[in-house]
Scaffold this active site. Structure first.
Site, PDB file in Angstrom:
ATOM      1  N   TYR A 109       0.930  -1.197   0.116  1.00 36.75           N
ATOM      2  CA  TYR A 109       0.076  -0.121   0.085  1.00 36.75           C
ATOM      3  C   TYR A 109       0.889   1.176  -0.089  1.00 36.75           C
ATOM      4  CZ  TYR A 109      -3.151   3.553   1.674  1.00 36.75           C
ATOM      5  OH  TYR A 109      -3.870   4.652   1.922  1.00 36.75           O
ATOM      6  N   GLU A 197      -3.361   7.733  -3.836  1.00 30.06           N
ATOM      7  CA  GLU A 197      -3.440   6.461  -3.140  1.00 30.06           C
ATOM      8  C   GLU A 197      -2.962   5.305  -4.268  1.00 30.06           C
ATOM      9  OE1 GLU A 197      -5.815   4.944   0.055  1.00 30.06           O
ATOM     10  OE2 GLU A 197      -6.918   3.895  -1.612  1.00 30.06           O
TER      11      GLU A 197
END
Length: 387
Positions: A109, A197
């Site tokens: 991530y 993101e």
């Protein structure tokens, strides 16, 4: 402002962030053409909506052959996709993104956003890729590595290395990750993003780093200098009344309650919603008419609030500093006369020309309920519904 995954990946490519080969499609036929063009043994069929959790909701499927691809395309296109972010009403899928398969070794991530408490950008990475980061933060926060960046200075090489080391990378994967993190921050700054993101960011079996997803939020106040990004706006993904409000320079957000709110100033609007809840009610919206509210502004505000069928009373809470209360009062009178309101209207006006405003309301033929203070106004707005 938000954009779709495929649009985010177009931006990534301009900033040399690696992504799989992919093609957007707006019909089933276009999607099948995209599948044929990709010439990949494995293809991901992805719903394009402004919400996370698409995979769990059935909006992302892997096809290992043409028959599977056609099946997934037909099932996903036009479906009402429900995720934890769409709510129970879901969102209709009107765009697809077909993407060639990737040989994945590991998933991570990576994200950048603004940490307002520190007045700095925060860059976060985690070994828990493909998982909702909120769950990681609540259950295993130690698995999230963070660095804070002074936006006036920019990201430093030692900070980038710290992120890559924190993920346990070495060799070519380490170098590729450092390059990607550097380009991510460059992209974040140059696009005026408020969130960038990638979840998951993957390492392939030949140690390349590829962005398998993209998520952007942009600072709406900076869109005047981001014309290419502004052209990516998908109005079908936004609330119709919020779009109409923006056309009148009103800040409007629909909520789930039944007390409509019209307030000047974001701080007063938040306080008004709080006091409605304390009085036992639920606000139906956030509506800030701004610091230069006029009779026309108030009238447009009424139209937008009344478009919500859940609204059973309207609370107008104006503190006149720059805003003149008499102008607001005239707007209330015009709106009630022209729109033929059938819900109670509670008015609390204080500040510049407040006494004149009260005279305008009392001398008019419209029926409004005057309130002496915020607490009184909120209680009357809630009571009016119960009666």
């Amino acid at each position: 402002m938000k954009i779709h995954e495929y649009q985010g990946k177009e931006i990534f490519k301009k900033h040399n962030i690696a992504t799989p080969n992919g093609i957007p499609a707006f019909t089933v036929e276009e999607a099948m053409e995209a599948y044929n063009s990709l010439k990949s043994d494995i293809v991901a069929v992805k719903a394009q909506i402004h919400a996370g959790g698409r995979g769990k909701g059935g909006g992302v499927k892997i096809a290992k052959n043409k028959d599977e691809a056609e099946k997934h395309i037909k099932n996903i296109f036009g479906m009402n996709l429900i995720t934890h972010q769409t709510g129970e009403e879901g969102k209709k899928v009107e765009r697809l993104y077909l993407e060639g398969g990737v040989d994945i070794k590991s998933e991570f991530y990576a994200a950048i956003t603004l940490d307002r408490s520190k007045e700095m950008d925060v860059f976060m990475v985690s070994t828990e890729g493909g998982v909702e980061i909120e769950k990681v933060a609540s259950k295993t926060p130690e698995k999230i590595i963070k660095i804070w960046i002074d936006p006036l200075v920019g990201i430093k090489s030692f900070q980038i290395r710290k992120l890559a080391k924190g993920l346990g990378l070495d060799g070519n994967a380490f170098k590729e990750a450092c390059f990607t993190f550097s380009k991510m921050y460059e992209c974040y700054q140059k696009t005026d993003a408020s969130i960038l993101e990638i979840n998951p960011l993957v390492i392939t079996k030949d140690d390349n780093v590829i962005a398998l997803d993209s998520k952007f939020n942009f600072d709406s106040n900076a869109l005047f200098r981001q014309k290419e990004i502004l052209e990516m706006r998908d109005f079908t993904e936004e609330d119709k009344m919020e779009i109409e409000a923006s056309n009148f320079n009103l800040n409007y957000i629909k909520l789930d309650g039944n007390v409509g709110c019209m307030v000047n100033g974001a701080g007063l609007a938040m306080a008004t919603m709080d006091i409605i809840k304390l009085a036992g009610g639920e606000p139906a919206n956030f509506l800030d008419v701004g610091g230069t509210a006029s009779a026309e502004t108030v009238k447009n505000g009424f139209r937008i609030i009344l478009a919500d069928e859940n609204v059973k009373s309207i609370l107008i809470n104006i503190f006149g500093g720059i805003v003149r209360c008499d102008r607001v009062a005239r707007g209330v009178v015009q709106a009630v006369e022209e729109l033929g309101l059938n819900v109670p209207v509670i008015v609390r006006l204080n500040g510049t020309n407040a006494e004149e405003a009260k005279e305008i309301l009392s001398n008019s033929d419209v029926s409004v309920i005057a309130a002496s203070g915020m607490k009184d106004a909120a209680e009357k707005a809630v009571k009016a519904i119960k009666n």
